[in-house]
Design an enzyme around this catalytic site. Structure first.
Site, PDB file in Angstrom:
ATOM      1  N   HIS A  21       0.834  -1.207   0.000  1.00 26.26           N
ATOM      2  CA  HIS A  21       0.000   0.000   0.000  1.00 26.26           C
ATOM      3  C   HIS A  21       0.866   1.253   0.000  1.00 26.26           C
ATOM      4  O   HIS A  21       0.680   2.161  -0.828  1.00 26.26           O
ATOM      5  CB  HIS A  21      -0.921  -0.008   1.227  1.00 26.26           C
ATOM      6  N   GLU A  22       1.811   1.298   0.930  1.00 26.53           N
ATOM      7  CA  GLU A  22       2.654   2.490   1.040  1.00 26.53           C
ATOM      8  C   GLU A  22       3.587   2.621  -0.159  1.00 26.53           C
ATOM      9  O   GLU A  22       3.933   3.727  -0.560  1.00 26.53           O
ATOM     10  CB  GLU A  22       3.460   2.440   2.343  1.00 26.53           C
ATOM     11  N   HIS A  25       1.945   4.711  -2.812  1.00 28.30           N
ATOM     12  CA  HIS A  25       2.100   6.152  -2.556  1.00 28.30           C
ATOM     13  C   HIS A  25       3.521   6.598  -2.893  1.00 28.30           C
ATOM     14  O   HIS A  25       3.732   7.609  -3.573  1.00 28.30           O
ATOM     15  CB  HIS A  25       1.831   6.449  -1.080  1.00 28.30           C
TER      16      HIS A  25
END
Length: 419
Positions: A21-22, A25
């Site tokens: 997920h990170e 980003h």
């Protein structure tokens, strides 16, 4: 399976879900030219820290998420004001590479002076009064500000999150959940390939004292039909029939040791649905390419519908505190799946990844969905929302989420104590 092995699998599961997920980003922020200061897994005090390039990678003690800290999102560096005495170090091109704010008498190979003017965002210049003489220097875009033993890279305006067009900022935010969706699809694909395709539906377990045993069902029974409806290899049809028939007698035809047998089966009402106390399984074969694609699609869509239905109940406040689970409950359930085998654990990981992606897109303050909502408003208005107001909204939202997290974690611990 040993407790240590189960614990390691659960930790790996958490690490993969949060990291992917990170990373979404992080990667798209870097592509947009944004300075990423920190890539963190977990919250709270650091237990591991490593810096490579411009980014510090940290592992923190509380396993409840992670974050990517981008330049310009929060107050990051100490403000330097005219009249303040600082020390600077310059390179061969006469560019400032370090700005020292304290312990000035201990610095070597530096220029000590009083700041007359300084701009570390746009002009990247600093003017000093050095022993009564004026000296002006260009500042390296990657210069470091050093204070209290901590080095912080300056962030020129074109490296800050807020300087980028709405589209690039939105992409950097939305790609976190998107990566969770991608991971879920890949994991479900692996599960379908590993599991194969059922050629029939049979009973793997019949619990003692439950409705299934009372009706005469045995382990190994292959289900042929229910109420004259052929079951074939459709497990969902069987599950739906059981759940919707609480208190209703059904006519089952099963294959037991090669011979057909007719039984009258009446599911019992438990937790609002029909239950028999059986575990459904079946014989399998390898899936074809088309079956892999179809099976993966069905898994993703079916799980998504279940998650969205659950979130709707959450929004409509149609739940009890015992229905919610925090990190402790998630870890407990993950451990149970880890004990069941790698296929079950991968399927659970896919479900969690899909849940994280969907949940993060909700327009709840502090979540990715809320940030995307503010960007959408900015695109419509043609100008950004006041950063201070937006930060306040996210702060309040984060505080409320943490309060909810504390409540459900407390409830999880009580549930563990009570067994």
């Amino acid at each position: 399976m040993s407790a240590i092995e189960v614990a390691l699998k659960v930790i790996l599961l958490f690490f993969v879900l949060v990291t992917i997920h990170e990373w979404g980003h992080f990667y798209f922020a870097k592509r947009a030219g944004i300075l990423v200061r920190e890539f963190a897994i977990g919250f709270g005090p650091k237990i591991f820290s490593y810096k490579k390039g411009e980014t510090r990678y940290t592992l923190r003690i509380l396993p409840i998420g992670g974050f990517v800290r981008m330049a310009g999102e929060d107050p990051e560096i100490v403000q330097i004001n005219p009249g303040q005495t600082i020390a600077v170090k310059v390179n061969k091109q006469n560019q400032v590479t370090h700005l020292y704010l304290d312990q000035l008498d201990r610095r070597s190979n530096v220029i000590l002076g009083v700041v007359e003017s300084i701009d570390l965002e746009r002009a990247l210049r600093v003017a000093l009064d050095v022993d009564g003489e004026k000296a002006a220097f260009a500042v390296d875009p990657q210069a470091l500000m050093v204070t209290k033993g901590t080095e912080t890279q300056i962030a020129p305006y074109d490296r800050q999150f807020g300087s980028k067009p709405v589209g690039k900022r939105a992409l950097a935010i939305v790609m976190g959940p998107v990566m969770n969706f991608v991971l879920a699809i890949v994991l479900f694909l692996i599960v379908v390939i590993m599991s194969g395709v059922f050629t029939n539906v049979k009973l793997d377990t019949v619990q003692a004292g439950k409705a299934g045993e009372k009706a005469g069902l045995h382990k190994g029974d292959v289900i042929i039909s229910i109420n004259n409806q052929v079951i074939g290899d459709d497990r969902e049809k069987l599950v739906t029939a059981i759940q919707s028939s609480a208190g209703k007698t059904m006519t089952w035809v099963v294959d037991r040791a090669g011979a057909p047998l007719t039984l009258q089966v009446t599911p019992e009402l438990e937790a609002g649905t029909g239950k028999l106390g059986v575990v459904i399984s079946g014989d399998r074969r390898s899936a074809t390419f088309k079956e892999v694609m179809t099976g993966t699609y069905d898994q993703v869509v079916g799980t998504t519908i279940s998650i969205v239905t659950g979130l709707q109940k959450l929004v409509m406040l149609q739940f009890k505190l015992d229905d919610l689970g925090g990190p402790v409950r998630t870890a407990q359930v993950s451990a149970e799946f880890a004990k069941m085998g790698i296929t079950y654990l991968i399927s659970w990981a896919a479900t969690l990844s899909l849940y994280l992606g969907i949940f993060n897109l909700l327009p709840i303050p502090a979540l990715d969905g809320s940030r995307l909502l503010f960007m959408g408003l900015e695109a419509l208005r043609g100008k950004p929302i006041d950063p201070n107001r937006e930060s306040l909204v996210h702060f309040v939202g984060f505080a409320l989420l943490m309060l909810l997290m504390v409540a459900v974690t407390y409830n999880d611990i009580l549930r563990l104590i009570k067994g």
